[in-house]
Motif scaffolding. Structure first.
Motif, mmCIF file in Angstrom:
data_model
loop_
_atom_site.group_PDB
_atom_site.id
_atom_site.type_symbol
_atom_site.label_atom_id
_atom_site.label_comp_id
_atom_site.label_asym_id
_atom_site.label_seq_id
_atom_site.Cartn_x
_atom_site.Cartn_y
_atom_site.Cartn_z
ATOM 1 N N UNK A 1 -11.245 10.929 -4.756
ATOM 2 C CA UNK A 1 -11.904 9.667 -5.095
ATOM 3 C C UNK A 1 -11.434 8.581 -4.136
ATOM 4 N N UNK A 2 -12.277 7.561 -3.981
ATOM 5 C CA UNK A 2 -11.936 6.409 -3.147
ATOM 6 C C UNK A 2 -12.258 5.149 -3.931
ATOM 7 N N UNK A 3 -11.289 4.280 -4.052
ATOM 8 C CA UNK A 3 -11.434 3.034 -4.798
ATOM 9 C C UNK A 3 -11.344 1.884 -3.809
ATOM 10 N N UNK A 4 -12.252 0.925 -3.968
ATOM 11 C CA UNK A 4 -12.338 -0.146 -2.981
ATOM 12 C C UNK A 4 -11.860 -1.463 -3.557
ATOM 13 N N UNK A 5 -11.213 -2.260 -2.707
ATOM 14 C CA UNK A 5 -10.787 -3.607 -3.074
ATOM 15 C C UNK A 5 -11.199 -4.574 -1.979
ATOM 16 N N UNK A 6 -11.912 -5.606 -2.378
ATOM 17 C CA UNK A 6 -12.334 -6.657 -1.459
ATOM 18 C C UNK A 6 -11.580 -7.924 -1.851
ATOM 19 N N UNK A 7 -10.556 -8.310 -1.094
ATOM 20 C CA UNK A 7 -9.715 -9.442 -1.512
ATOM 21 C C UNK A 7 -10.395 -10.783 -1.251
ATOM 22 N N UNK A 8 -9.753 -11.835 -1.694
ATOM 23 C CA UNK A 8 -10.235 -13.179 -1.406
ATOM 24 C C UNK A 8 -10.114 -13.414 0.102
ATOM 25 N N UNK A 9 -11.149 -13.993 0.670
ATOM 26 C CA UNK A 9 -11.185 -14.210 2.115
ATOM 27 C C UNK A 9 -9.969 -15.028 2.569
ATOM 28 N N UNK A 10 -9.314 -14.530 3.613
ATOM 29 C CA UNK A 10 -8.169 -15.243 4.159
ATOM 30 C C UNK A 10 -6.837 -14.874 3.539
ATOM 31 N N UNK A 11 -6.860 -14.082 2.471
ATOM 32 C CA UNK A 11 -5.600 -13.680 1.846
ATOM 33 C C UNK A 11 -4.926 -12.596 2.682
ATOM 34 N N UNK A 12 -3.673 -12.864 2.997
ATOM 35 C CA UNK A 12 -2.915 -11.993 3.893
ATOM 36 C C UNK A 12 -2.366 -10.771 3.154
ATOM 37 N N UNK A 13 -1.884 -11.003 1.949
ATOM 38 C CA UNK A 13 -1.198 -9.936 1.202
ATOM 39 C C UNK A 13 -2.156 -9.265 0.230
ATOM 40 N N UNK A 14 -1.999 -7.947 0.120
ATOM 41 C CA UNK A 14 -2.826 -7.175 -0.811
ATOM 42 C C UNK A 14 -1.955 -6.122 -1.455
ATOM 43 N N UNK A 15 -2.116 -5.989 -2.783
ATOM 44 C CA UNK A 15 -1.302 -5.066 -3.575
ATOM 45 C C UNK A 15 -2.203 -4.153 -4.392
ATOM 46 N N UNK A 16 -1.744 -2.936 -4.600
ATOM 47 C CA UNK A 16 -2.362 -2.001 -5.533
ATOM 48 C C UNK A 16 -1.355 -1.692 -6.652
ATOM 49 N N UNK A 17 -1.867 -1.681 -7.890
ATOM 50 C CA UNK A 17 -1.075 -1.329 -9.054
ATOM 51 C C UNK A 17 -1.823 -0.270 -9.865
ATOM 52 N N UNK A 18 -1.049 0.551 -10.562
ATOM 53 C CA UNK A 18 -1.613 1.550 -11.473
ATOM 54 C C UNK A 18 -1.216 1.166 -12.894
ATOM 55 N N UNK A 19 -2.190 1.108 -13.794
ATOM 56 C CA UNK A 19 -1.916 0.739 -15.178
ATOM 57 C C UNK A 19 -2.387 1.851 -16.108
ATOM 58 N N UNK A 20 -1.438 2.609 -16.630
ATOM 59 C CA UNK A 20 -1.765 3.649 -17.608
ATOM 60 C C UNK A 20 -2.108 2.983 -18.944
ATOM 61 N N UNK A 21 -2.811 3.702 -19.788
ATOM 62 C CA UNK A 21 -3.276 3.168 -21.068
ATOM 63 C C UNK A 21 -2.101 2.661 -21.904
ATOM 64 N N UNK A 22 -2.173 1.415 -22.326
ATOM 65 C CA UNK A 22 -1.143 0.845 -23.184
ATOM 66 C C UNK A 22 0.147 0.472 -22.475
ATOM 67 N N UNK A 23 0.132 0.490 -21.144
ATOM 68 C CA UNK A 23 1.336 0.195 -20.372
ATOM 69 C C UNK A 23 1.114 -1.026 -19.480
#
Lengths: 115, 113
Positions: free
Chosen positions: B19-41
């Motif tokens: 699978x491929x998941x896409x993120x389009x950040x706010x224009x001009x934002x330098x930093x980008x993070x990915x987080x994983x959130x399991x159910x109820x966590x």
């Protein structure tokens, strides 16, 4: 290890009343930021309030305020005059000054505001 | 754009699929993070980019997870040979830089069946 503990999985409050959500954290670092985030069912995390660890004065943002006790590593959130729209998951988190913003989150507290 | 945009919002994958998941950040934002959130966590950090450079990938749970941000804007999180334990919400956040406010997208809910 850097950890955040939210000991209240669920809380409820009557509309217009005040509620306090608890958070403790563990770190050996001295320079960090603390946050409370709100996550409604839409899943989008929204920043509620932020506290810089070097500031002794507790942050306030309208109906939201914190009680920051650095020595005790405690960072509780007080919501005054609770509104139905405050119903959401609330996450406590922190980040270190030199990590570019990487957040360490607690497990969350599910808050229900009842009419 | 007005906010952080993630797509798809929901993804169902059969075990073993990529699978491929896409993120389009706010224009001009330098930093980008990915987080994983399991159910109820609470969300857990996966990886961090500053522009196109991946500065921290210490949270990626296995070598099946791969993230890129080739032009310093849009980022893709790829998961190969998905497993049931990969089922979670994947959140993306962007920041102007440094210790400024992080803005989150609405996440992608991945269900592996």
């Amino acid at each position: 290890a850097q950890t955040v503990t939210q000991s209240q999985p669920e809380m409820s409050v009557q509309e217009a009343e005040t509620v306090t959500l608890s958070c403790t954290y563990d770190t050996s670092e001295s320079n960090y930021y603390l946050f409370w985030y709100k996550q409604p069912p839409s899943r989008q995390m929204i920043l509620v309030i932020r506290q810089e660890a070097y500031k002794q004065q507790n942050a306030t943002e309208n109906r939201f305020s914190v009680n920051f006790q650095k020595a005790a590593k405690s960072f509780s959130l007080k919501i005054s005059d609770s509104q139905l729209g405050d119903t959401a998951m609330y996450f406590c988190a922190f980040t270190f000054y030199n990590q570019g913003g990487k957040l360490i989150f607690g497990q969350g507290t599910e808050l229900s505001v009842k009419p | 754009g007005a906010g952080v945009s993630q797509s798809p919002r929901y993804k169902v994958a059969k075990r073993g699929q990529d699978v491929a998941l896409r993120c389009d950040p706010i224009s001009g934002h330098v930093s980008l993070f990915w987080y994983q959130q399991a159910l109820g966590q609470g969300p857990e950090f996966l990886t961090y980019f500053q522009n196109e450079a991946q500065l921290d990938k210490s949270g990626l749970p296995s070598d099946r997870f791969f993230a890129e941000r080739p032009e310093g804007s849009v980022s893709t999180l790829k998961i190969q040979r998905t497993q049931q334990e990969d089922s979670a919400v994947y959140l993306c956040a962007s920041q102007r830089g440094g210790n400024t406010e992080a803005f989150f997208g609405q996440g992608t809910r991945l269900t592996v069946v």
